[in-house]
Enzyme design. Structure first.
Site, mmCIF file in Angstrom:
data_model
loop_
_atom_site.group_PDB
_atom_site.id
_atom_site.type_symbol
_atom_site.label_atom_id
_atom_site.label_comp_id
_atom_site.label_asym_id
_atom_site.label_seq_id
_atom_site.Cartn_x
_atom_site.Cartn_y
_atom_site.Cartn_z
ATOM 1 N N SER B 21 17.124 43.706 88.995
ATOM 2 C CA SER B 21 15.677 43.926 88.953
ATOM 3 C C SER B 21 15.332 45.403 88.760
ATOM 4 C CB SER B 21 15.059 43.439 90.260
ATOM 5 O OG SER B 21 13.671 43.617 90.222
ATOM 6 N N GLY B 72 8.213 53.107 92.081
ATOM 7 C CA GLY B 72 7.037 52.778 92.894
ATOM 8 C C GLY B 72 6.410 51.447 92.525
ATOM 9 N N CYS B 130 12.391 47.732 99.055
ATOM 10 C CA CYS B 130 12.095 48.810 98.121
ATOM 11 C C CYS B 130 11.748 50.064 98.893
ATOM 12 C CB CYS B 130 10.947 48.437 97.197
ATOM 13 S SG CYS B 130 10.644 49.733 95.999
HETATM 14 C C1 LIG Z 1 15.110 52.432 87.784
HETATM 15 C C2 LIG Z 1 15.376 51.386 88.812
HETATM 16 C C3 LIG Z 1 14.346 50.527 89.192
HETATM 17 C C4 LIG Z 1 14.566 49.543 90.149
HETATM 18 N N1 LIG Z 1 13.563 48.691 90.485
HETATM 19 C C5 LIG Z 1 13.787 47.679 91.367
HETATM 20 C C6 LIG Z 1 12.783 46.717 91.646
HETATM 21 O O1 LIG Z 1 11.693 46.747 91.098
HETATM 22 N N2 LIG Z 1 13.061 45.739 92.565
HETATM 23 C C7 LIG Z 1 14.288 45.684 93.192
HETATM 24 O O2 LIG Z 1 14.494 44.776 94.009
HETATM 25 N N3 LIG Z 1 15.263 46.559 92.916
HETATM 26 C C8 LIG Z 1 15.051 47.558 92.023
HETATM 27 N N4 LIG Z 1 16.057 48.445 91.736
HETATM 28 C C9 LIG Z 1 17.363 48.300 92.404
HETATM 29 C C10 LIG Z 1 18.352 47.541 91.519
HETATM 30 O O3 LIG Z 1 17.906 46.243 91.243
HETATM 31 C C11 LIG Z 1 19.742 47.483 92.176
HETATM 32 O O4 LIG Z 1 19.649 46.811 93.415
HETATM 33 C C12 LIG Z 1 20.332 48.849 92.448
HETATM 34 O O5 LIG Z 1 19.969 49.739 91.427
HETATM 35 C C13 LIG Z 1 21.857 48.825 92.590
HETATM 36 O O6 LIG Z 1 22.487 48.381 91.409
HETATM 37 P P1 LIG Z 1 23.056 49.396 90.278
HETATM 38 O O7 LIG Z 1 23.867 50.426 90.991
HETATM 39 O O8 LIG Z 1 23.836 48.531 89.349
HETATM 40 O O9 LIG Z 1 21.863 50.022 89.618
HETATM 41 C C14 LIG Z 1 15.838 49.440 90.766
HETATM 42 C C15 LIG Z 1 16.862 50.303 90.381
HETATM 43 C C16 LIG Z 1 16.654 51.272 89.424
HETATM 44 C C17 LIG Z 1 17.793 52.185 89.051
#
Ligand SMILES: Cc1cc2nc3c(=O)[nH]c(=O)nc-3n(C[C@H](O)[C@H](O)[C@H](O)COP(=O)(O)O)c2cc1C
Ligand SMILES: Cc1cc2nc3c(=O)[nH]c(=O)nc-3n(C[C@H](O)[C@H](O)[C@H](O)COP(=O)(O)OP(=O)(O)OC[C@H]3O[C@@H](n4cnc5c(N)ncnc54)[C@H](O)[C@@H]3O)c2cc1C
Ligand SMILES: Cc1cc2nc3c(=O)[nH]c(=O)nc-3n(C[C@H](O)[C@H](O)[C@H](O)COP(=O)(O)OP(=O)(O)OC[C@H]3O[C@@H](n4cnc5c(N)ncnc54)[C@H](O)[C@@H]3O)c2cc1C
Ligand SMILES: Cc1cc2nc3c(=O)[nH]c(=O)nc-3n(C[C@H](O)[C@H](O)[C@H](O)COP(=O)(O)O)c2cc1C
Ligand code: FES
Ligand code: FES
Lengths: 251, 304, 304, 251
Positions: B21, B72, B130
């Site tokens: 997400s 945000g 979040c």
């Molecule tokens: C730019 C960005 C935006 C994100 N927005 C959300 C979000 O809207 N909702 C959510 O549950 N997690 C959000 N996350 C968290 C990711 O879904 C994920 O849990 C986290 O980044 C760890 O995975 P990764 O290391 O592969 O990025 C966001 C992460 C990033 C980097």
């Protein structure tokens, strides 16, 4: 269309203090690139790509030129890449400048520092379309100046340095009054410059190219947004920009 | 033939790979790169009841093997998302998971209820963690009883299976997991980002306008693996694992730790094809390490 | 002349740079590389009352921009340390900080009391957060009232200033900091490692024999900066900052975030000269960003 | 004395499947290196250095040879370094083999896979001291075999492969009985091999070289410890080892 592809480094050289000119080869990307667009470049193993404007494009040779300043770890590493190596690039990205001006009209290009690069490809394209070009380029000081010659070939060119060590002393806005009539302006540079400029040229038709820290570079992550004038909505610099109508955005 | 399919509550996945997400928008941009029908599922960007404008910029910063973000919860609101984004995504032969967020219990309920109205959303991911929403989001995600309350409320408001996305910013991840399991969660999603900060030396200020942001990427993978390992031994609901996945080996590491499927976030920014490439590579990696299916690998790294 | 000196409770430091506990042994090996008298202070490896044999191997693993360790407090015991190590270190013109650990309140008291007996130890670093000791260490470090109790006990057992080393594995770092401040801590030391894990694919087992280990290195720097930033605004005692420091810019980032001095751990393994090189480089970096002294930079990144 | 220094890559080549021979130049380090010691090599930006044994040392040319198997991300990256590049090395580390055997005595070298390298420099040194060398080298299969020729120059050499695709089939322990009288043995290889070997040669004077995951490599971090036989104490492989008397440690 956006492609993720390898671009071969045809040449790389230092053209001013901490400023590198790199020529990259890729048929697809050079084939469709328009002025104002940018490349999202993978440097080493960095987690985020680096956005760098397309400064020139030669569609016969399948080449794109980028000009960048060593500004941190990524650009420093990029400066160390050698001719013959390949870069992993996502591009061309962004909307680019609208260049549908009528021929015989005059446009003013105003670039500050590392905002100068995208204006070169723009100026070249406009000139090919029969448009008159006047350019104002602002730099910190003498050893930062680059591409003066190239812009002169497009038309009258004013160089401004903060400390007067080369060209006019002061800011780009200080010499605008010396420029004759123009129909439209295009600008790229630091926010304070763009602020002063859009204030001074209020009411004029103009386009500005903006920068913001980016994640994806393609419009998916909402990192690079810019609120619209009314504050209820936003634009993505990577996808809706980096070029905006001067009136459209709040700096 | 290595079997990549996996059955989770509400989600018959053809493979265990989905974009995380917030890192894939609503899929539009990435659909230019490959057929999203290849994905096990797509987890959409967080939806709130009404649209949100999000945080000021800069919203991202790079760190060693990671990045900080403080978007945000910018999103057009659940109704707009249903109208334009879910309908767009529904053209692809993949499952859709809606990530839902809110500042109040009522907002969570409203969003969950709204997604219930479409047949195209197959599950909810309840974002209680979040770190970039200040009104109360952080409370839901770090207090077991609050987390249980919002889980219950969302379960009541919707018929969809609910995967609760846990925050790693807690002392005791296991009790968070147990609390939401007891409250009816169908699955868990972990981990969200770890709260971090970077100070920009020239300006002497936090680089991210919101000051703190969520750390993601390979830097946090060891924390994700540890938490999934610990939690998977203590709950009976499946886990969608995430945090720093970059390749098929990483996927296998998450499966061994106890995840049943995985999500890939930050890696999409470097390589928009990453999910697709991992799906192609996963069978080879499973075979290399002696597995014939995804199912077989789940929890195999757990030493009792 | 950039002034690197800094005054902390019990520690008149010629500069704010010290090797972190556990990453520099008792200095012997590094004394072959440079004069330890150059350092602001040396933080010794953790001491317990009687010697400990530590965890089985493997004890370390590499992660993206970081490493995991689970040494398990191996040490020859406080009396042996006093006899052979403190006396060795005391030949150098630097301050000595003794890191103390234990499984029980009584053990902490005994160790603190023992170090009180030598004039060569200038401060205690109270390690309540070693994630690799299972008997109870983890409790002290994650529960504010337990942390306060051990702080009080150690303060009573010794006349030395006490820097409490906080664990980042908590929901609310600020309340931990406030609790130990109220209990009499003279300073804080933060952060210790974040608990993580790596699974070795060929063996399908946790790579670290202890299963989990503590994550250190650049990967955790954003978490350290965030916690120091938050805590420094809420307490009135100085902070020794650490977590992923690799160069003088990083040191300045920690100072801006609110640290008064810093410790360097993992980076010693890559470069045994790192502390010495950072001391040489720090004046240039301070000047580059407009500071004339270390003192001047402390907390300057905090936006109110 | 240990030095942190640059070592120039004089040559690098693949000598067997996934096995690289690299010759490095540095006067100081080559000047004091003894058999059994190792180098702690910085590869790229990896947080931890990689320990690699000294396989040969030429004190006239100031050169050290290392032999390593591509075994993970670090050794894979190391294999991609080119001649002329420099490596950041900490070394020489560890105690090395005790080579004070009497001349005219016979020693048996037993190496398994990537445990073979340190035995070569040892064998060369012993031979120069007038000692007779017999070698048994075990490999997985034919394409893993390396340095057979080099060991043959030192004395009788048996090659064993797990599947019999080259030399004798089986384990190194299977051919020991074919070796005549020897006074002492030196061994390095995987733990199962060392276990079988020390069991078989119980009572014989022997030295074994051990591996463990390392942090500092110099004795400061306590990562690489090995409990002593009585379990009350420990040895550090990086500093007290990597070579131990066979009787001294529990595998
Ligand atoms: C730019 C960005 C935006 C994100 N927005 C959300 C979000 O809207 N909702 C959510 O549950 N997690 C959000 N996350 C968290 C990711 O879904 C994920 O849990 C986290 O980044 C760890 O995975 P990764 O290391 O592969 O990025 C966001 C992460 C990033 C980097
Ligand atoms: C659309 C666009 C076009 C650009 N065109 C050019 C160009 O033609 N020539 C040129 O020299 N520079 C250009 N820039 C700025 C360039 O992207 C940054 O100088 C570069 O990213 C700095 O990277 P670094 O690793 O050296 O700096 P670091 O500070 O180490 O980078 C850390 C992170 O911050 C980001 N970042 C840092 N500064 C900027 C910045 N000013 N804008 C956006 N992201 C930043 C980096 O991309 C990286 O993710 C452009 C930026 C944008 C957004
Ligand atoms: C004293 C000593 C001498 C050695 N000599 C040689 C030699 O001459 N030739 C050779 O090919 N190999 C040798 N090894 C093994 C070599 O160190 C590993 O193969 C190498 O570190 C693997 O690194 P990697 O990045 O490819 O693997 P990865 O698995 O990616 O490495 C991850 C981490 O684990 C460590 N690690 C992984 N395997 C080992 C191992 N077997 N031993 C110690 N650390 C390990 C790495 O150093 C690194 O810190 C020696 C090891 C030791 C301790
Ligand atoms: C190998 C190793 C051993 C450590 N041992 C101790 C210890 O005995 N006591 C302690 O308080 N911290 C110990 N630490 C934690 C460090 O002192 C430091 O807090 C942490 O590593 C973060 O700093 P760094 O990222 O610079 O390493 C150890 C860290 C490492 C890597
Ligand atoms: S950088 Fe991701 S939306 Fe612009
Ligand atoms: S590797 Fe640090 S003590 Fe051996």
């Amino acid at each position: 269309m956006i492609k993720k592809d390898k671009m071969k480094i045809v040449s790389t050289r230092c053209i001013a203090k901490d400023t590198i000119e790199m020529v990259l080869e890729n048929q697809f990307i050079s084939g469709i690139a328009v002025p104002g667009q940018f490349l999202h470049i993978q440097v080493g193993k960095h987690i985020l790509r680096r956005p760098i404007s397309i400064a020139d494009c030669n569609k016969e040779l399948n080449q794109i030129t980028i000009l960048f300043k060593i500004n941190g770890v990524g650009t420093d590493e990029l400066a160390n890449y050698q001719q013959g190596e390949y870069l992993d690039v996502l591009g061309p990205l962004g909307n680019g400048f609208t260049t549908d001006g009528e021929s015989k009209s005059t446009v003013l290009l105003i670039g500050g520092g590392i905002g100068v690069p995208p204006l070169y490809y723009l100026g070249k394209t406009l000139k090919e379309n029969g448009i008159n070009i006047v350019t104002i380029l602002g730099f910190q000081q003498k050893d930062n100046v680059f591409y003066e010659q190239q812009f002169q070939e497009l038309g009258e060119t004013f160089i401004v340095t903060d400390n007067g060590s080369y060209g006019h002393k002061g800011f780009v806005t200080d010499v605008i009054d010396q420029v004759g009539r123009f129909d439209c302006y295009y600008s790229c540079g630091p926010i304070p410059m763009l602020k002063a400029l859009t204030a001074k040229l209020k009411g004029k038709k103009g386009f500005i190219s903006l920068e913001e820290r980016m994640g994806c570079g393609i419009g998916a992550c909402f990192a690079c947004v810019l609120p619209t004038k009314d504050g209820t909505s936003y634009k993505k610099i990577c996808k809706d920009g980096p070029v905006f109508q001067a009136e459209e955005v709040t700096l | 033939m290595t079997n990549l399919a996996i059955e989770l509550p509400g989600l018959s996945l053809k493979n265990p790979i989905m974009p995380a997400s917030g890192c894939f928008g609503f899929g539009r941009e990435y659909s230019d790169f490959y057929d999203l029908g290849k994905l096990g599922a797509v987890i959409m960007k967080a939806a709130t009841a009404t649209g949100r404008i999000g945080n000021p910029t800069p919203r991202v910063a790079e760190t060693a093997s990671g990045m900080l973000n403080a978007i945000g919860l910018q999103n057009p609101g659940v109704y707009k998302i249903m109208e334009t984004e879910v309908s767009f995504l529904s053209q692809f032969d993949t499952k859709i998971i809606a990530n839902i967020a809110g500042s109040t219990l009522e907002e969570y309920e409203e969003v969950a209820h709204a997604f219930n109205e479409t047949e195209h959303v197959h599950a909810l991911e309840l974002n209680i963690s979040c770190p970039n929403v200040k009104e109360g989001g952080i409370q839901f995600g770090t207090d077991p009883s609050m987390a249980a309350r919002v889980t219950e409320a969302v379960k009541k408001a919707s018929n969809l299976p609910v995967y609760v996305k846990l925050s790693p910013n807690v002392t005791d991840i296991v009790s968070m997991a147990k609390a939401v399991e007891a409250a009816g969660a169908d699955g868990l999603s972990m981990i969200n980002t770890i709260t971090g900060m970077q100070i920009h030396l020239p300006s002497r200020k936090p680089l991210i306008a919101n000051r703190t942001g969520g750390l993601s990427g390979p830097a946090i993978k060891p924390v994700a693996i540890r938490m999934i390992y610990e939690v998977s031994q203590q709950v009976n609901i499946p886990i969608i694992g995430m945090g720093g996945i970059q390749n098929a080996e990483d996927v296998l590491e998450f499966l061994l730790a106890g995840a049943s499927a995985v999500a890939i976030g930050t890696a999409n920014f470097q390589n928009p094809f990453i999910c697709s490439e991992i799906i192609d590579e996963l069978p080879n990696i499973l075979e290399k390490y002696g597995f014939h299916s995804v199912q077989e690998a789940i929890g195999k790294g757990i030493v009792s």
